[in-house]
Design an enzyme around this catalytic site. Structure first.
Site, PDB file in Angstrom:
ATOM      1  CG  ASP A 155       4.464  69.422 -51.677  1.00  0.00           C
ATOM      2  OD1 ASP A 155       4.706  69.022 -50.521  1.00  0.00           O
ATOM      3  OD2 ASP A 155       4.485  70.618 -51.999  1.00  0.00           O
ATOM      4  CE  LYS A 175       2.202  73.213 -53.116  1.00  0.00           C
ATOM      5  NZ  LYS A 175       3.211  72.333 -53.736  1.00  0.00           N
ATOM      6  CE  LYS A 211       4.860  73.917 -50.240  1.00  0.00           C
ATOM      7  NZ  LYS A 211       5.687  72.766 -50.701  1.00  0.00           N
TER       8      LYS A 211
END
Length: 275
Positions: A155, A175, A211
Site C-alpha cells: 500500500d 485507495k 480499496k
C-alpha cells in the site's frame, strides 16, 4: 507505473475536462446508505463474501509479534468453524483477502502464516505511511525491504503534492485514504473514484482495483460497500484481485452477525473470544 498499466500512454487531456456533479454524487451516496440491506440467508452469504475482501489490518505503534500471530490466525479462521458448518460453508476455504502490517512486522506475519500452512498474502503500508512525506530514496528502500521480507502487496502512500499539482501516477489499486485521517472512507468520494475507474477501463481496457479504508466497522457498512461496487462497476470487480476493504474491527462485527443468524441470539464476549 504499475505492471498492469505499463505500456498504456496516459492521456491527461480527458482528465482535465472532468467535472463532478456534486449534488448528484451526494444524492447517490444517500441512496446507498438509506437502502435496506439484504436479510436472512442472503445477508449471511453476502457477509461471508465481504470477509473474503478484507485486508485484516493492524497498524498500531505497540504492535508485537504476538498480536501479529493472533491477527494471522484470525485471517485464516475468520469465522468460527461451527458457525460455518451450520451454514454448510466450512469446506469453502473462507479467509480474509490479506493481512496488512507495518514493514517492520512483515517477517512476523510471513512466519505466522507459514506456520499455519496458509498462503494468505501479506500486505504492507510503506513509503512513509501515513503522510508520505519522506525522501524518495527512503520510500523506495522501505518498499524494497518489505518485499525482501516477504510482502507481496504494498500500500503505497503517494506524494499528495504531486496529485495536487496534476502530476499523476499509475497504480494497480486506488485507495480512499490511509485510515489515519480525521475523515477516511466516505461514500461521496468513493462514488467519484469508482466512476473514474470505470471511465479509465472504458478508455484503456485496464481494470484498476478499489480499496476503501478507515472507519468501516459494521457489517451493515460492509454490505453497503459491496452494493456500491457491484452497482457502479459490476460483478467483475467483486473479487479480491480488484476490491479490498481495509479494516481492523469490521471482521468482529461480521462474525457477531453470523453468530446471530445461526443461533438467533447475539454473542456474549466469551462466545467469540478471538473477535
Amino acid at each position: 507505473m504499475s505492471a498492469r498499466s505499463r505500456g498504456t500512454e496516459l492521456d491527461l487531456s480527458w482528465i482535465s475536462k472532468i467535472q463532478v456533479n456534486h449534488p448528484a454524487v451526494l444524492r447517490r451516496a444517500e441512496q446507498i446508505q438509506a437502502r435496506r440491506t439484504v436479510k436472512k440467508e442472503w445477508q449471511a452469504a453476502w457477509l461471508l463474501k465481504a470477509v473474503t475482501f478484507i485486508d485484516l489490518t493492524t497498524l498500531s505503534g505497540d504492535d508485537t509479534s504476538s498480536n501479529i500471530q493472533r491477527l494471522c490466525y484470525k485471517a485464516k479462521y475468520p469465522i468460527r468453524e461451527d458457525l460455518l458448518k451450520a451454514l454448510n460453508m466450512h469446506d469453502k476455504g473462507i479467509t480474509t483477502a490479506a493481512v496488512c502490517v507495518y514493514p517492520a512486522r512483515v517477517c512476523d506475519a510471513v512466519q505466522a502464516l507459514k506456520a499455519a500452512g496458509c498462503s494468505i498474502p501479506v500486505a504492507s503500508v510503506a513509503t512513509g505511511f501515513p503522510a508520505g512525506q519522506t525522501h524518495l530514496k527512503t520510500r523506495l528502500e522501505e518498499i524494497r525491504l518489505a518485499v525482501e521480507d516477504g510482502a507481496t502487496e504494498i500500500d503505497v502512500v503517494i506524494n499528495r503534492s504531486l496529485v495536487l499539482t496534476g502530476q499523476w501516477e499509475g497504480s494497480d489499486f486506488i485507495k480512499t485514504s490511509t485510515g489515519k485521517e480525521t475523515v477516511n472512507a466516505t461514500f461521496p468520494v468513493a462514488i467519484v473514484m469508482l466512476r473514474a475507474i470505470r471511465d479509465f477501463f472504458w478508455k484503456t481496457g485496464n481494470k484498476i482495483g478499489f480499496k476503501p479504508a478507515g472507519g468501516i466497522r459494521s457489517a451493515k457498512d460492509s454490505l453497503a460497500w459491496l452494493s456500491l461496487v457491484k452497482e457502479e462497476l459490476g460483478d467483475e470487480w467483486l473479487k479480491p484481485e480488484l476490491f479490498r476493504i481495509g479494516a481492523s474491527t469490521l471482521l468482529s462485527d461480521i462474525e457477531r452477525q453470523i453468530y446471530h443468524h445461526v443461533t438467533g441470539r447475539y454473542a456474549a464476549y466469551h462466545d467469540l473470544p478471538m473477535s
